[in-house]
Write an enzyme that holds these catalytic residues in place. Sequence first.
Site, PDB file in Angstrom:
ATOM      1  N   ARG A 163       0.838  -1.219   0.000  1.00 39.28           N
ATOM      2  CA  ARG A 163       0.000   0.000   0.000  1.00 39.28           C
ATOM      3  C   ARG A 163       0.866   1.259   0.000  1.00 39.28           C
ATOM      4  O   ARG A 163       0.582   2.231   0.712  1.00 39.28           O
ATOM      5  CB  ARG A 163      -0.937   0.039   1.215  1.00 39.28           C
ATOM      6  CG  ARG A 163      -1.775  -1.173   1.399  1.00 39.28           C
ATOM      7  CD  ARG A 163      -2.930  -1.257   0.409  1.00 39.28           C
ATOM      8  NE  ARG A 163      -3.753  -2.391   0.736  1.00 39.28           N
ATOM      9  CZ  ARG A 163      -3.541  -3.613   0.247  1.00 39.28           C
ATOM     10  NH1 ARG A 163      -2.578  -3.843  -0.623  1.00 39.28           N
ATOM     11  NH2 ARG A 163      -4.324  -4.617   0.596  1.00 39.28           N
ATOM     12  N   SER A 246     -11.655   1.127   3.993  1.00 42.62           N
ATOM     13  CA  SER A 246     -10.904   0.934   5.240  1.00 42.62           C
ATOM     14  C   SER A 246     -10.334   2.274   5.680  1.00 42.62           C
ATOM     15  O   SER A 246      -9.687   2.959   4.891  1.00 42.62           O
ATOM     16  CB  SER A 246      -9.732  -0.019   5.016  1.00 42.62           C
ATOM     17  OG  SER A 246     -10.202  -1.237   4.517  1.00 42.62           O
ATOM     18  N   GLU A 349      -6.733  10.286   2.920  1.00 46.37           N
ATOM     19  CA  GLU A 349      -6.009  11.527   3.151  1.00 46.37           C
ATOM     20  C   GLU A 349      -6.971  12.554   3.763  1.00 46.37           C
ATOM     21  O   GLU A 349      -8.062  12.775   3.246  1.00 46.37           O
ATOM     22  CB  GLU A 349      -5.465  12.062   1.824  1.00 46.37           C
ATOM     23  CG  GLU A 349      -4.646  13.310   2.019  1.00 46.37           C
ATOM     24  CD  GLU A 349      -3.951  13.767   0.749  1.00 46.37           C
ATOM     25  OE1 GLU A 349      -3.298  14.799   0.796  1.00 46.37           O
ATOM     26  OE2 GLU A 349      -4.083  13.090  -0.293  1.00 46.37           O
TER      27      GLU A 349
HETATM   28  P1  NAP Z   1      -9.646  -9.493   5.084  1.00 49.34           P
HETATM   29  O1  NAP Z   1      -9.665 -10.283   3.830  1.00 49.34           O
HETATM   30  O2  NAP Z   1     -10.644  -9.750   6.147  1.00 49.34           O
HETATM   31  O3  NAP Z   1      -8.211  -9.545   5.701  1.00 49.34           O
HETATM   32  C1  NAP Z   1      -7.946  -8.902   6.935  1.00 49.34           C
HETATM   33  C2  NAP Z   1      -6.462  -8.813   7.113  1.00 49.34           C
HETATM   34  O4  NAP Z   1      -5.881 -10.099   7.067  1.00 49.34           O
HETATM   35  C3  NAP Z   1      -5.765  -8.008   6.072  1.00 49.34           C
HETATM   36  O5  NAP Z   1      -4.702  -7.384   6.738  1.00 49.34           O
HETATM   37  C4  NAP Z   1      -5.242  -9.031   5.113  1.00 49.34           C
HETATM   38  O6  NAP Z   1      -4.060  -8.595   4.483  1.00 49.34           O
HETATM   39  C5  NAP Z   1      -4.899 -10.158   6.040  1.00 49.34           C
HETATM   40  N1  NAP Z   1      -4.983 -11.457   5.401  1.00 49.34           N
HETATM   41  C6  NAP Z   1      -6.063 -12.252   5.307  1.00 49.34           C
HETATM   42  N2  NAP Z   1      -5.767 -13.402   4.718  1.00 49.34           N
HETATM   43  C7  NAP Z   1      -4.459 -13.336   4.404  1.00 49.34           C
HETATM   44  C8  NAP Z   1      -3.561 -14.224   3.766  1.00 49.34           C
HETATM   45  N3  NAP Z   1      -3.957 -15.445   3.364  1.00 49.34           N
HETATM   46  N4  NAP Z   1      -2.278 -13.839   3.594  1.00 49.34           N
HETATM   47  C9  NAP Z   1      -1.879 -12.638   3.998  1.00 49.34           C
HETATM   48  N5  NAP Z   1      -2.674 -11.744   4.624  1.00 49.34           N
HETATM   49  C10 NAP Z   1      -3.954 -12.096   4.823  1.00 49.34           C
HETATM   50  O7  NAP Z   1      -9.694  -7.940   4.697  1.00 49.34           O
HETATM   51  P2  NAP Z   1     -10.891  -7.029   4.217  1.00 49.34           P
HETATM   52  O8  NAP Z   1     -10.815  -5.805   5.018  1.00 49.34           O
HETATM   53  O9  NAP Z   1     -12.172  -7.776   4.131  1.00 49.34           O
HETATM   54  O10 NAP Z   1     -10.449  -6.631   2.756  1.00 49.34           O
HETATM   55  C11 NAP Z   1     -10.416  -7.579   1.706  1.00 49.34           C
HETATM   56  C12 NAP Z   1      -9.221  -7.277   0.868  1.00 49.34           C
HETATM   57  O11 NAP Z   1      -9.364  -5.967   0.287  1.00 49.34           O
HETATM   58  C13 NAP Z   1      -7.927  -7.274   1.682  1.00 49.34           C
HETATM   59  O12 NAP Z   1      -6.928  -7.847   0.901  1.00 49.34           O
HETATM   60  C14 NAP Z   1      -7.684  -5.797   1.878  1.00 49.34           C
HETATM   61  O13 NAP Z   1      -6.328  -5.468   2.035  1.00 49.34           O
HETATM   62  C15 NAP Z   1      -8.228  -5.217   0.591  1.00 49.34           C
HETATM   63  N6  NAP Z   1      -8.489  -3.792   0.713  1.00 49.34           N
HETATM   64  C16 NAP Z   1      -7.603  -2.941   0.109  1.00 49.34           C
HETATM   65  C17 NAP Z   1      -7.734  -1.595   0.203  1.00 49.34           C
HETATM   66  C18 NAP Z   1      -6.741  -0.708  -0.486  1.00 49.34           C
HETATM   67  O14 NAP Z   1      -5.916  -1.130  -1.266  1.00 49.34           O
HETATM   68  N7  NAP Z   1      -6.777   0.542  -0.210  1.00 49.34           N
HETATM   69  C19 NAP Z   1      -8.810  -1.063   0.922  1.00 49.34           C
HETATM   70  C20 NAP Z   1      -9.712  -1.943   1.518  1.00 49.34           C
HETATM   71  C21 NAP Z   1      -9.533  -3.326   1.419  1.00 49.34           C
HETATM   72  P3  NAP Z   1      -4.051  -7.589   3.221  1.00 49.34           P
HETATM   73  O15 NAP Z   1      -4.641  -6.299   3.654  1.00 49.34           O
HETATM   74  O16 NAP Z   1      -2.603  -7.488   2.932  1.00 49.34           O
HETATM   75  O17 NAP Z   1      -4.810  -8.242   2.127  1.00 49.34           O
END
Ligand code: NAP
Length: 362
Positions: A163, A246, A349
Amino acid sequence: MQLREHVLLAPYTTLGLGGRARYFIECGTEEQVRAALASAAERRLPVYVLGGGSNVVFLDSGFPGLVLHITIAGMELRDGPAPEVRAGAGVDWDTLVQGVVERGWSGVECLSGIPGTVGGTPIQNVGAYGQEIAETLVSVACLDRTTLERRTFTARDCAFGYRDSRFKRADRGRYVVLEVTLRLARDQRPRIRYPELQRAVAERGGLDTVAAGDAVRLVREAVLALRRRKSMVLDPADPNTRSAGSFFTNPVVPASAFADLEQRWQGIPSFPADGGVKVPAAWLVEQAGFPKGYRGGGGGGGGGSGISTRHALALVNLGGTSADLLALAEEVRAGVEKQFGIRLAYEPEVVSPSSPPPSRSR
Ligand code: NAP
């Protein structure tokens, strides 16, 4: 290109918050961006560059300078052994994903349903379910705010991290993204790394028996369904989506600090990450006493905002003000810090009245 005055910013954001911009202009071409920036510099006006408004909090006092709304359109999908898509910064991100997925090309299917415009995606290296824009990005064409010249960065130049990119660090505020080019893969089955998505894909029959193109489409459907369940797909009928997605990024803590945490908090979820251990911010927020559906109300008068009933990381505007939302954000941040010693970082932001000046560091 028309300069407008005293324009309400709230409708340009997914949170629906923010006062008026002293000046506001829509720029649909590189030339228009250049002219607007030149005129603002002449008049010594602070400038804020706005894309899809999905990751921004404007204050109730608005913005005293020029808000430059990037609406550069155009999307070109080039077929071939390594298909490419080139899109203007103002193109809706999910429209791009849909166009790519419809053709059965893989590389961005896990990024389905993310709100915002194409231009915003390289800034924070948008990612979801283990896929991130850094993997497909070929180049980003930008306008340098300090020289008004066009400059093109390759993926390597962008210094992408989790990110993160140069556009958030040394070059914060310096470049306006004009256009992004991505390279996709054809006839390639998506790799699903996250168990939650693997399950959703399996519920739809799995990827093994379908052609590669259909597999890509199936993954998009599964991602959209997951995101909708968490109110993370914009929907005017769903009040939980009046958010900036988020609000906090997932912290990565050094391994030694994590070992201490694990001793005190058994069962704390974690994932390996560059530079340490990634801890889901949503877990920290809930454990610190802020469940889904929590209504703000602490000291700052944050009653007009709350936590989404479907996702602990989304702060939602419930008819209040930016001050309400930011009071709630601080309340949550202080609670997590008190309990875990981890200071969460905001993902959106918060636009200060002076706006970030373009960095001149090289
Ligand atoms: P989630 O899938 O419930 O995951 C929660 C957390 O666990 C996140 O930190 C995710 O990492 C981590 N995680 C879960 N499974 C994993 C695995 N197998 N290996 C590594 N890390 C794992 O999250 P959510 O809030 O519902 O969001 C779904 C996805 O959308 C996530 O990947 C999240 O990062 C992404 N998202 C991105 C943005 C953005 O780019 N601005 C905003 C909102 C949501 P990660 O965050 O690294 O995936």
